[in-house]
Scaffold this motif. Structure first.
Motif, PDB file in Angstrom:
ATOM      1  N   LEU A 146      -5.090   3.705  -7.594  1.00 51.33           N
ATOM      2  CA  LEU A 146      -5.484   4.329  -6.514  1.00 51.33           C
ATOM      3  C   LEU A 146      -6.450   4.750  -5.644  1.00 51.33           C
ATOM      4  O   LEU A 146      -6.054   4.912  -4.396  1.00 51.33           O
ATOM      5  CB  LEU A 146      -4.562   5.405  -6.710  1.00 51.33           C
ATOM      6  N   LEU A 175       2.336   1.709  -3.554  1.00 51.05           N
ATOM      7  CA  LEU A 175       2.020   2.411  -4.841  1.00 51.05           C
ATOM      8  C   LEU A 175       1.600   3.564  -4.167  1.00 51.05           C
ATOM      9  O   LEU A 175       1.602   4.593  -5.211  1.00 51.05           O
ATOM     10  CB  LEU A 175       0.817   1.931  -4.616  1.00 51.05           C
ATOM     11  N   TRP A 176       1.195   3.932  -3.285  1.00 49.32           N
ATOM     12  CA  TRP A 176       0.713   5.403  -2.607  1.00 49.32           C
ATOM     13  C   TRP A 176       2.045   6.836  -2.757  1.00 49.32           C
ATOM     14  O   TRP A 176       2.025   7.133  -3.177  1.00 49.32           O
ATOM     15  CB  TRP A 176       0.482   5.491  -1.053  1.00 49.32           C
ATOM     16  N   TYR A 177       3.918   5.625  -2.466  1.00 48.42           N
ATOM     17  CA  TYR A 177       4.315   6.691  -3.046  1.00 48.42           C
ATOM     18  C   TYR A 177       4.423   6.929  -3.766  1.00 48.42           C
ATOM     19  O   TYR A 177       5.749   7.827  -4.651  1.00 48.42           O
ATOM     20  CB  TYR A 177       6.024   5.991  -1.952  1.00 48.42           C
ATOM     21  N   ASN A 198      -2.714   2.796 -11.307  1.00 47.61           N
ATOM     22  CA  ASN A 198      -3.350   3.775 -11.111  1.00 47.61           C
ATOM     23  C   ASN A 198      -4.745   3.574 -10.835  1.00 47.61           C
ATOM     24  O   ASN A 198      -5.265   4.110 -10.151  1.00 47.61           O
ATOM     25  CB  ASN A 198      -2.971   4.353 -12.563  1.00 47.61           C
ATOM     26  N   LYS A 233       2.735   6.919  -6.481  1.00 46.69           N
ATOM     27  CA  LYS A 233       1.131   7.977  -7.155  1.00 46.69           C
ATOM     28  C   LYS A 233       2.030   9.441  -8.132  1.00 46.69           C
ATOM     29  O   LYS A 233       2.589  10.133  -6.858  1.00 46.69           O
ATOM     30  CB  LYS A 233       0.425   7.837  -5.933  1.00 46.69           C
ATOM     31  N   GLY A 234       1.484   9.384  -9.374  1.00 49.05           N
ATOM     32  CA  GLY A 234       1.917  10.337  -9.905  1.00 49.05           C
ATOM     33  C   GLY A 234       3.431  10.050  -9.937  1.00 49.05           C
ATOM     34  O   GLY A 234       3.749  11.688 -10.713  1.00 49.05           O
ATOM     35  N   GLU A 235       4.562   9.930  -9.928  1.00 49.65           N
ATOM     36  CA  GLU A 235       5.613  10.194 -10.185  1.00 49.65           C
ATOM     37  C   GLU A 235       6.730   8.935  -9.354  1.00 49.65           C
ATOM     38  O   GLU A 235       6.188   7.895  -9.144  1.00 49.65           O
ATOM     39  CB  GLU A 235       6.143  11.340  -8.338  1.00 49.65           C
ATOM     40  N   TYR A 269       0.559  -1.185   0.074  1.00 49.51           N
ATOM     41  CA  TYR A 269      -0.113   0.564  -0.454  1.00 49.51           C
ATOM     42  C   TYR A 269       0.759   0.928  -0.198  1.00 49.51           C
ATOM     43  O   TYR A 269       0.436   2.113  -0.340  1.00 49.51           O
ATOM     44  CB  TYR A 269      -1.209   0.638   0.652  1.00 49.51           C
ATOM     45  N   SER A 315       7.438   2.938 -11.638  1.00 48.97           N
ATOM     46  CA  SER A 315       6.372   3.735 -11.506  1.00 48.97           C
ATOM     47  C   SER A 315       5.032   2.787 -11.556  1.00 48.97           C
ATOM     48  O   SER A 315       5.287   1.403 -11.858  1.00 48.97           O
ATOM     49  CB  SER A 315       6.600   4.471 -13.186  1.00 48.97           C
ATOM     50  N   LEU A 316       4.050   3.767 -11.769  1.00 46.54           N
ATOM     51  CA  LEU A 316       2.400   2.387 -11.710  1.00 46.54           C
ATOM     52  C   LEU A 316       2.783   2.519 -13.267  1.00 46.54           C
ATOM     53  O   LEU A 316       2.712   3.624 -14.009  1.00 46.54           O
ATOM     54  CB  LEU A 316       1.579   3.196 -10.795  1.00 46.54           C
ATOM     55  N   GLU A 368      -7.252   5.586  -1.550  1.00 45.42           N
ATOM     56  CA  GLU A 368      -8.067   7.112  -0.935  1.00 45.42           C
ATOM     57  C   GLU A 368      -8.892   6.828  -0.382  1.00 45.42           C
ATOM     58  O   GLU A 368      -9.008   7.496   0.789  1.00 45.42           O
ATOM     59  CB  GLU A 368      -8.421   7.745  -2.899  1.00 45.42           C
TER      60      GLU A 368
END
Length: 117
Positions: free
Chosen positions: A100, A38-40, A97, A42-44, A35, A91-92, A104
């Motif tokens: 996510l 994946l969160w880390y 994605n 996110k978008g990068e 978890y 990366s995701l 959330e």
């Protein structure tokens, strides 16, 4: 994609598609650090060393195992750049994605029902 070590009988999967879908998602996310990884991501794009530093005391072996499982499940992508020393970035994927919103919702639940300081 296998859902558990023993798998499910085809009859069970056919009769319980909703439960099977939940079990499949749970299997992809199972693992103490997945978890957070994946969160880390996110978008990068992130380098292995950045992920390791973010997670703190996690052993290299445990992190490598979690990353390989996420890669095998198709939720993260591993890019190796032929440099000296080699640079590895994660990366995701599109599939990653799509997880996510689940994370959330977990965050929202934790904020609403977690212990208040």
């Amino acid at each position: 994609m296998k859902v558990c070590n023993e798998g499910f009988e085809q009859e069970f999967m056919d009769e319980n598609r909703d439960m099977y879908a939940i079990a499949l998602t749970q299997n992809v996310l199972s693992g103490r650090w997945k978890y957070f990884i994946l969160w880390y991501l996110k978008g990068e794009r992130r380098r292995y060393t950045d992920i390791k530093k973010f997670l703190g005391d996690l052993s290299q072996g445990s992190l490598t195992k979690q990353l390989k499982e996420l890669e095998n499940d198709g939720v993260i992508k591993r890019d190796v750049y032929p440099e000296v020393p080699p640079r590895v970035e994660y990366s995701l994927t599109d599939k990653g994605n799509k997880l996510l919103p689940i994370l959330e919702k977990m965050e929202d639940f934790g904020k609403e029902y977690g212990e208040k300081p």
